[in-house]
Scaffold this motif. Sequence first.
Motif, PDB file in Angstrom:
ATOM      1  N   VAL A  41       0.774  -1.079  -0.098  1.00  0.00           N
ATOM      2  CA  VAL A  41       0.014  -0.031   0.236  1.00  0.00           C
ATOM      3  C   VAL A  41       0.911   1.255  -0.059  1.00  0.00           C
ATOM      4  O   VAL A  41       0.495   2.410  -0.655  1.00  0.00           O
ATOM      5  N   ARG A  42       2.033   1.276   0.847  1.00  0.00           N
ATOM      6  CA  ARG A  42       2.979   2.492   0.863  1.00  0.00           C
ATOM      7  C   ARG A  42       3.665   2.812  -0.356  1.00  0.00           C
ATOM      8  O   ARG A  42       4.021   3.830  -0.683  1.00  0.00           O
ATOM      9  N   GLU A  43       3.752   1.746  -1.201  1.00  0.00           N
ATOM     10  CA  GLU A  43       4.406   1.938  -2.488  1.00  0.00           C
ATOM     11  C   GLU A  43       3.543   2.340  -3.555  1.00  0.00           C
ATOM     12  O   GLU A  43       3.904   3.018  -4.598  1.00  0.00           O
ATOM     13  N   VAL A  44       2.232   2.071  -3.298  1.00  0.00           N
ATOM     14  CA  VAL A  44       1.211   2.451  -4.101  1.00  0.00           C
ATOM     15  C   VAL A  44       0.579   3.823  -4.161  1.00  0.00           C
ATOM     16  O   VAL A  44       0.525   4.613  -4.988  1.00  0.00           O
ATOM     17  N   ILE A  45       0.447   3.884  -2.949  1.00  0.00           N
ATOM     18  CA  ILE A  45      -0.194   5.441  -2.554  1.00  0.00           C
ATOM     19  C   ILE A  45       0.552   6.258  -2.370  1.00  0.00           C
ATOM     20  O   ILE A  45       1.217   6.529  -1.168  1.00  0.00           O
ATOM     21  N   THR A  46       1.032   6.968  -3.488  1.00  0.00           N
ATOM     22  CA  THR A  46       2.247   7.789  -3.199  1.00  0.00           C
ATOM     23  C   THR A  46       1.706   9.019  -4.079  1.00  0.00           C
ATOM     24  O   THR A  46       1.020   8.996  -4.823  1.00  0.00           O
ATOM     25  N   ALA A  47       2.163  10.381  -3.622  1.00  0.00           N
ATOM     26  CA  ALA A  47       1.832  11.579  -4.382  1.00  0.00           C
ATOM     27  C   ALA A  47       2.244  11.532  -5.890  1.00  0.00           C
ATOM     28  O   ALA A  47       0.991  11.748  -6.525  1.00  0.00           O
ATOM     29  N   ASP A  48       3.109  10.864  -6.346  1.00  0.00           N
ATOM     30  CA  ASP A  48       3.263  10.490  -7.865  1.00  0.00           C
ATOM     31  C   ASP A  48       2.215   9.969  -8.322  1.00  0.00           C
ATOM     32  O   ASP A  48       1.591  10.101  -9.283  1.00  0.00           O
ATOM     33  N   ASN A  49       1.796   8.662  -7.940  1.00  0.00           N
ATOM     34  CA  ASN A  49       0.906   8.023  -8.371  1.00  0.00           C
ATOM     35  C   ASN A  49      -0.380   8.474  -8.345  1.00  0.00           C
ATOM     36  O   ASN A  49      -1.374   8.403  -9.263  1.00  0.00           O
ATOM     37  N   ILE A  50      -0.880   9.147  -7.238  1.00  0.00           N
ATOM     38  CA  ILE A  50      -2.071   9.794  -7.130  1.00  0.00           C
ATOM     39  C   ILE A  50      -2.332  10.926  -8.005  1.00  0.00           C
ATOM     40  O   ILE A  50      -3.344  10.974  -8.986  1.00  0.00           O
ATOM     41  N   ARG A  51      -1.194  11.823  -8.316  1.00  0.00           N
ATOM     42  CA  ARG A  51      -1.389  12.705  -9.389  1.00  0.00           C
ATOM     43  C   ARG A  51      -1.646  12.303 -10.684  1.00  0.00           C
ATOM     44  O   ARG A  51      -2.255  12.492 -11.495  1.00  0.00           O
ATOM     45  N   HIS A  52      -0.819  10.962 -10.889  1.00  0.00           N
ATOM     46  CA  HIS A  52      -1.060  10.332 -12.298  1.00  0.00           C
ATOM     47  C   HIS A  52      -2.658   9.912 -12.471  1.00  0.00           C
ATOM     48  O   HIS A  52      -3.179   9.920 -13.616  1.00  0.00           O
ATOM     49  N   SER A  53      -3.002   9.281 -11.465  1.00  0.00           N
ATOM     50  CA  SER A  53      -4.493   8.450 -11.573  1.00  0.00           C
ATOM     51  C   SER A  53      -5.504   9.383 -11.637  1.00  0.00           C
ATOM     52  O   SER A  53      -6.514   9.600 -12.343  1.00  0.00           O
ATOM     53  N   PHE A  54      -5.445  10.361 -10.590  1.00  0.00           N
ATOM     54  CA  PHE A  54      -6.730  11.498 -10.356  1.00  0.00           C
ATOM     55  C   PHE A  54      -6.399  12.620 -10.679  1.00  0.00           C
ATOM     56  O   PHE A  54      -7.437  13.402 -10.652  1.00  0.00           O
ATOM     57  N   GLY A  55      -4.984  13.071 -11.104  1.00  0.00           N
ATOM     58  CA  GLY A  55      -4.701  14.441 -11.614  1.00  0.00           C
ATOM     59  C   GLY A  55      -5.070  15.461 -10.470  1.00  0.00           C
ATOM     60  O   GLY A  55      -5.294  16.453 -10.595  1.00  0.00           O
ATOM     61  N   VAL A  56      -4.759  14.965  -9.375  1.00  0.00           N
ATOM     62  CA  VAL A  56      -4.861  15.798  -8.139  1.00  0.00           C
ATOM     63  C   VAL A  56      -3.263  15.783  -7.253  1.00  0.00           C
ATOM     64  O   VAL A  56      -2.536  14.641  -7.392  1.00  0.00           O
ATOM     65  N   ASP A  57      -3.078  17.000  -7.151  1.00  0.00           N
ATOM     66  CA  ASP A  57      -1.498  17.028  -6.360  1.00  0.00           C
ATOM     67  C   ASP A  57      -1.919  16.822  -4.589  1.00  0.00           C
ATOM     68  O   ASP A  57      -2.721  17.428  -4.352  1.00  0.00           O
ATOM     69  N   VAL A  58      -1.254  15.980  -4.141  1.00  0.00           N
ATOM     70  CA  VAL A  58      -1.342  15.756  -2.698  1.00  0.00           C
ATOM     71  C   VAL A  58      -0.083  15.855  -2.062  1.00  0.00           C
ATOM     72  O   VAL A  58       1.014  15.709  -2.481  1.00  0.00           O
TER      73      VAL A  58
END
Lengths: 328, 256
Positions: B220-237
């Motif tokens: 989970v910690r390798e998947v839920i990263t700022a980079d991946n979320i930006r990629h998938s959702f288009g949101v900066d977190v």
Amino acid sequence: MKKRYLPILTLLPFITAVICTGIGRYSIGFAESLSVLFARLTGYEAAKNAYSVVWNIRMPRIILAAFVGAGLSAAGAAFQGVFSNALATPDTLGVASGASFGAALAMLTGSALFGTQVTALIFGCSACLLTMVIAGRDRSVSSVILGGMAVSSVFQALVALVKYVADPVDELPAITYWLMGSMARASYKSLAVGLPLIVLGTAVIFLLRWRLDIIALSEDEAASLGMNVGLVRAVFIIAASLITASCVSMCGQVGWIGLLVPHISRMIGGSSGKSVIPLSISLGAVFMMIMDTLARTMTAAEIPISILTALIGAPMFIALLRRRRDRT
Amino acid sequence: MRFEIEKGSFAYGERGIFKEISFSLEGGEILAVLGPNGCGKTTLLRCITGLLKLADGKVLLDGQSMTGDKTQWQKMAYVPQLHTLPPSYSVREMVTLGRSAHIGLFGTPSAHDREIVQRAVDEMGIDSLSDKRCDRLSGGELQTVMIARALAAEPSVLILDEPESGLDFRNQELMLSIIRRLSEKGMIVIFNTHFPQNALATAHKALLMSRDEAPVYGAVREVITADNIRHSFGVDVLITDIEHNGRIYSTVTAVK
């Protein structure tokens, strides 16, 4: 529903039947009709008239009324569960209209009782099949009911056509009165032909009563509870259609009961099929016996039963709905 | 106990929904499935359960293909999202329906079944609700009843479609704690969620789906990263860890 109510539900139709055998132009008291009913066993010397009235005239139609009431109520409860729709009745699938057309056609061609029953059954089941074919593969609730509406109106038009070409002197009145429903034609011979099918359909619904709760859930939920949804639904529909077609072929169209009795049952015992089905069977039999007794005793001439069930059933239903709305 | 999907693909006609998804879970593991609306999360769950047929690929439970019949549903339970009001059965009647896969076609629940139902009811702490009508429950209560019904099947794999959606803050936490508790008992739990933070707080593994690209799968910690979320959702977190009473809590905050 508590288990202890079961004896009451079983006894209630029998008590009603005994009371109803005593009521009529030739009046017999409760004790007297009981003695007449058990005359063969007890060796009781019944008056010839009383014996004949009870056993040959009243008993067949009371038996018919009880089975038709129980069957149509169970069929109504089954349809309501299968379509998760409180307004689904034996008419929803067009079965009643199909069977009516079959019987009217048989009357037009002057076939005997057995022929009428078989034709009604064939057309009733064809209507059911037709509805399922129209509904197509998705078998969603709305498409089945819309299909049923279409099939129903086609068969109603065909019934009208049969009436139009029927001989206005004897065939037309016969068909018209028959469509209004009557238990008067009941005889042991006709019971022997028609009842086994009603019993079979009702027994299947009774045995599957717990599955009715699952089939009423959403498609995914039902499937994920490990049930073969398509198969169980088809079994329910076929059983209920069988009942409807047999009833229509024996006593014409009897409306309202398939809607009214399951609703009363739900108000008494909750909406689980485990209680709705036994309650519907018992109360349906009682309700129909009372309706038929009223039909044959209220006036000198017999009142068609569908008129009574609608006149009494509809206001009762409205009252029940209002009461339920007030409570929620 | 081992549950896996091998190169699972699904398409509605020409329109591909997902392609070559693979994952593998051992007993006690929790998988969170995330992704934007319409990326096929629910479709994936329905394929895993066999309610929809995969166009390609295999779903295996202990190395065996899913059968799609009763025997499968004795090992697996699915809690779909509810879109309509449930029928007015009592809570106990509703939970009892969960025994369906263990009861013959013409059968009704036995004393043994009722015992297991009682255990599921106790497990979820809804004994006080058991005579209430399901159509009069709150959203949180209803969701617990649905999970109790799933538990009544005594499954080893539990699949939940957005279990905490539409619930208030407390009930969301309750759902997540239920998921953790079941996994501690050795159950495999797969759930869809819209909240990356809930995935971080609960799951061991995560599958992040995107609309047009290959999904990301792993710890989970390798998947839920700022980079991946930006990629998938288009949101900066911003993902920050907070320590409280010796435990690490992760928060996911959208930033501009």
